[in-house]
Design a protein around this motif. Sequence first.
Motif, PDB file in Angstrom:
ATOM      1  N   GLN A 175       0.997  -0.661   0.163  1.00 45.08           N
ATOM      2  CA  GLN A 175       0.372   0.228   0.334  1.00 45.08           C
ATOM      3  C   GLN A 175       0.820   1.810  -0.109  1.00 45.08           C
ATOM      4  N   LEU A 176       2.333   1.297   0.643  1.00 42.09           N
ATOM      5  CA  LEU A 176       2.940   2.492   0.999  1.00 42.09           C
ATOM      6  C   LEU A 176       3.541   2.741  -0.412  1.00 42.09           C
ATOM      7  N   GLU A 177       3.788   1.703  -1.553  1.00 39.96           N
ATOM      8  CA  GLU A 177       4.065   2.017  -2.547  1.00 39.96           C
ATOM      9  C   GLU A 177       3.611   2.303  -3.726  1.00 39.96           C
ATOM     10  N   LEU A 178       2.422   1.450  -3.566  1.00 37.61           N
ATOM     11  CA  LEU A 178       0.955   1.845  -4.487  1.00 37.61           C
ATOM     12  C   LEU A 178       0.415   3.608  -3.937  1.00 37.61           C
ATOM     13  N   ASP A 179       1.021   4.181  -2.735  1.00 34.74           N
ATOM     14  CA  ASP A 179       0.307   5.881  -2.539  1.00 34.74           C
ATOM     15  C   ASP A 179       0.920   6.917  -3.328  1.00 34.74           C
ATOM     16  N   SER A 180       2.954   5.839  -3.300  1.00 35.93           N
ATOM     17  CA  SER A 180       3.869   6.377  -4.074  1.00 35.93           C
ATOM     18  C   SER A 180       3.713   7.099  -5.421  1.00 35.93           C
ATOM     19  N   PHE A 181       3.096   6.516  -5.761  1.00 34.72           N
ATOM     20  CA  PHE A 181       3.138   5.917  -7.508  1.00 34.72           C
ATOM     21  C   PHE A 181       2.091   6.750  -8.099  1.00 34.72           C
ATOM     22  N   VAL A 182       1.008   6.631  -6.474  1.00 38.76           N
ATOM     23  CA  VAL A 182      -0.025   7.824  -7.211  1.00 38.76           C
ATOM     24  C   VAL A 182       0.017   8.801  -6.778  1.00 38.76           C
ATOM     25  N   GLY A 183       0.634   9.318  -5.678  1.00 40.10           N
ATOM     26  CA  GLY A 183       0.762  10.165  -5.266  1.00 40.10           C
ATOM     27  C   GLY A 183       0.161  10.710  -3.784  1.00 40.10           C
ATOM     28  N   ARG A 184      -0.821  10.040  -3.437  1.00 38.66           N
ATOM     29  CA  ARG A 184      -2.123  10.343  -2.633  1.00 38.66           C
ATOM     30  C   ARG A 184      -2.159   8.856  -2.084  1.00 38.66           C
ATOM     31  N   ARG A 185      -3.920   8.980  -0.633  1.00 36.55           N
ATOM     32  CA  ARG A 185      -4.062   7.618  -0.395  1.00 36.55           C
ATOM     33  C   ARG A 185      -5.393   8.189  -0.568  1.00 36.55           C
ATOM     34  N   PRO A 186      -5.472   6.318  -0.046  1.00 34.96           N
ATOM     35  CA  PRO A 186      -6.690   6.004  -0.679  1.00 34.96           C
ATOM     36  C   PRO A 186      -7.579   6.146   0.005  1.00 34.96           C
ATOM     37  N   ASP A 187      -9.118   6.225  -0.578  1.00 31.15           N
ATOM     38  CA  ASP A 187      -9.726   6.543   0.662  1.00 31.15           C
ATOM     39  C   ASP A 187     -11.285   5.114   0.616  1.00 31.15           C
ATOM     40  N   SER A 188     -10.966   4.729  -0.030  1.00 32.63           N
ATOM     41  CA  SER A 188     -11.826   3.262  -0.293  1.00 32.63           C
ATOM     42  C   SER A 188     -11.224   2.114  -0.617  1.00 32.63           C
ATOM     43  N   LEU A 189     -12.075   0.957  -0.538  1.00 30.06           N
ATOM     44  CA  LEU A 189     -11.291  -0.329  -1.189  1.00 30.06           C
ATOM     45  C   LEU A 189     -11.252   0.436  -2.876  1.00 30.06           C
ATOM     46  N   ALA A 190     -12.463   0.668  -3.439  1.00 31.13           N
ATOM     47  CA  ALA A 190     -12.528   1.135  -4.897  1.00 31.13           C
ATOM     48  C   ALA A 190     -11.709   1.402  -4.696  1.00 31.13           C
ATOM     49  N   ASP A 191     -11.215   2.704  -4.002  1.00 32.95           N
ATOM     50  CA  ASP A 191     -10.060   3.384  -4.513  1.00 32.95           C
ATOM     51  C   ASP A 191      -8.819   3.495  -4.921  1.00 32.95           C
ATOM     52  N   ALA A 194      -0.385  -6.377 -14.860  1.00 28.67           N
ATOM     53  CA  ALA A 194      -1.204  -6.539 -13.740  1.00 28.67           C
ATOM     54  C   ALA A 194      -0.576  -6.066 -12.720  1.00 28.67           C
ATOM     55  N   VAL A 195      -0.989  -6.175 -11.838  1.00 28.92           N
ATOM     56  CA  VAL A 195      -1.003  -4.800 -10.254  1.00 28.92           C
ATOM     57  C   VAL A 195      -1.427  -5.725  -9.613  1.00 28.92           C
ATOM     58  N   VAL A 196      -0.323  -6.293  -8.382  1.00 28.70           N
ATOM     59  CA  VAL A 196      -0.598  -6.865  -7.888  1.00 28.70           C
ATOM     60  C   VAL A 196      -0.298  -6.143  -6.438  1.00 28.70           C
ATOM     61  N   VAL A 197      -1.226  -5.719  -5.496  1.00 28.63           N
ATOM     62  CA  VAL A 197      -0.991  -5.148  -3.997  1.00 28.63           C
ATOM     63  C   VAL A 197      -0.785  -6.271  -2.415  1.00 28.63           C
ATOM     64  N   LYS A 198       0.283  -6.344  -2.113  1.00 31.08           N
ATOM     65  CA  LYS A 198       0.113  -7.323  -1.576  1.00 31.08           C
ATOM     66  C   LYS A 198       0.017  -7.320  -0.538  1.00 31.08           C
ATOM     67  N   HIS A 199      -0.021  -6.110  -0.003  1.00 29.59           N
ATOM     68  CA  HIS A 199      -0.994  -5.486   1.480  1.00 29.59           C
ATOM     69  C   HIS A 199      -1.347  -4.966   1.154  1.00 29.59           C
ATOM     70  N   LEU A 200      -3.176  -4.544   1.381  1.00 31.53           N
ATOM     71  CA  LEU A 200      -3.920  -3.151   1.592  1.00 31.53           C
ATOM     72  C   LEU A 200      -4.259  -2.461   2.999  1.00 31.53           C
ATOM     73  N   ASP A 201      -4.223  -1.117   2.813  1.00 31.08           N
ATOM     74  CA  ASP A 201      -4.653  -0.725   4.239  1.00 31.08           C
ATOM     75  C   ASP A 201      -5.636   0.595   3.727  1.00 31.08           C
ATOM     76  N   TYR A 202      -6.417   0.441   3.916  1.00 26.92           N
ATOM     77  CA  TYR A 202      -7.820   1.563   3.378  1.00 26.92           C
ATOM     78  C   TYR A 202      -8.504   2.073   4.471  1.00 26.92           C
ATOM     79  N   PRO A 203      -9.099   2.891   4.382  1.00 22.40           N
ATOM     80  CA  PRO A 203     -10.532   3.536   5.948  1.00 22.40           C
ATOM     81  C   PRO A 203     -11.728   2.498   5.386  1.00 22.40           C
ATOM     82  N   GLY A 204     -11.667   2.083   6.438  1.00 29.02           N
ATOM     83  CA  GLY A 204     -12.598   1.451   7.254  1.00 29.02           C
ATOM     84  C   GLY A 204     -12.213  -0.930   7.215  1.00 29.02           C
ATOM     85  N   LYS A 205     -11.030  -1.111   6.533  1.00 25.93           N
ATOM     86  CA  LYS A 205     -10.839  -1.592   6.115  1.00 25.93           C
ATOM     87  C   LYS A 205     -10.730  -2.602   7.807  1.00 25.93           C
ATOM     88  N   SER A 206     -11.126  -4.195   7.581  1.00 19.47           N
ATOM     89  CA  SER A 206     -10.951  -4.673   8.926  1.00 19.47           C
ATOM     90  C   SER A 206      -9.687  -4.874   9.497  1.00 19.47           C
TER      91      SER A 206
END
Length: 288
Positions: free
Chosen positions: A149-165, A180-192
Motif C-alpha cells: 500500500q505504501l508503494e502504491l500510494d507513492s506511485f499515485v501520489g495520494r492515500r486511498p479513501d476506500s477499497l474501490a479507490d 497487472a498490478v498485485v497490491v500485496k498488502h492493502l490498507d484503506y479506511p474501513g478495512k477490517s
Amino acid sequence: MKRTPHLLAIQSHVVFGHAGNSAAVFPMARLGVNVWPLNTVQFSNHTQYGQWTGEVLAPQQIPALVDGIEAIGELGHCDAVLSGYLGSAAQGRAILEVVRRIKAINPRALYLCDPVMGHPQKGCIVAPEVSDFLLNEALAVADVLCPNQLELDSFVGRRPDSLADCVAMARTLLARGPQAVVVKHLDYPGKSAEDFEMLLVTAEQAWHLRRPLLAFPRQPVGVGDLTSGLFLARLLLGDGLLHAFEFSAAAVHEVLLETQACGSYELQLVRAQDRLAQPRVRFTAEPV
C-alpha cells in the motif's frame, strides 16, 4: 517431459534470515522453477534488526554477470526477471537494460518488479533515488508490478479513501505500462483490523482477497518478497493470474502459520516447505 522454467532473480540477499532472494529463491525452487539469483546487496541480516554489515554490488557487475550467462549460451532460456530491493538507482537502470536484452532474445519473457521503497519507521532503508527510479523508469517497463500500500500510494501520489479507490489507483498504473498490478498488502479506511487483504488488478477485472491477519510480537520480514516470488513462479508454471494470486496468498499463510507456531521472527521456510508447495488452506479472491 515439460520444460522447467528459468528465472533471473535480482534483489537483496542476507546471510542470516530471510529477505529478498533469501526469502524467495528457495520457495520458487521448491515449486519447480530454476532460479538464477543475482544479489544486489549482500548483508549479514536484514536492516530491520537495526544493525548489519555487508556491501552493495557495483552496478556494472549486473550486466557483467549477465554477459557471462549469455557467453555460455544460456541467456535465451530465461523466462522471467524478478527485481526487488535495490542498493542504488544505477543498479535499477542496469536491471532494465538486462530486461531489454532478455526480451530481445525471448520476447515472451516476463518482468515482475517488486518496487521496494523502504519504510523508515520499520527500519527498512532504501535510498531516495531508488524511489524516483521506480516511479519514473521501472514502472513503464514492468509487465507485473507488486507494490504494497505504501508503494502504491507513492506511485499515485495520494492515500486511498476506500477499497474501490485502491482499485482505481492500481488502474492508473496499468495505463503507464504494467499488464497487472498485485497490491500485496492493502490498507484503506474501513478495512477490517482482523484481516490481511490483497488486490489483483488488470485492465479487464479486479479481485480482492482476504486472509486472517496472524499476530506476531514483531511481524516477520520478507513476506512481500516471498509473495512476489511465489506469484511469478506459479505464472511460469502455467497458472493464470487469478490462480497464481490465490495460490501465493495460501502458500504465504502456510509459512506464517509455521513461523507463528515456532515463535520465530524469521520466516520458517524450510519447516513449511511442503505446506507452501501444496497449501492445505485456500482463499478465494472475489471480483470487485
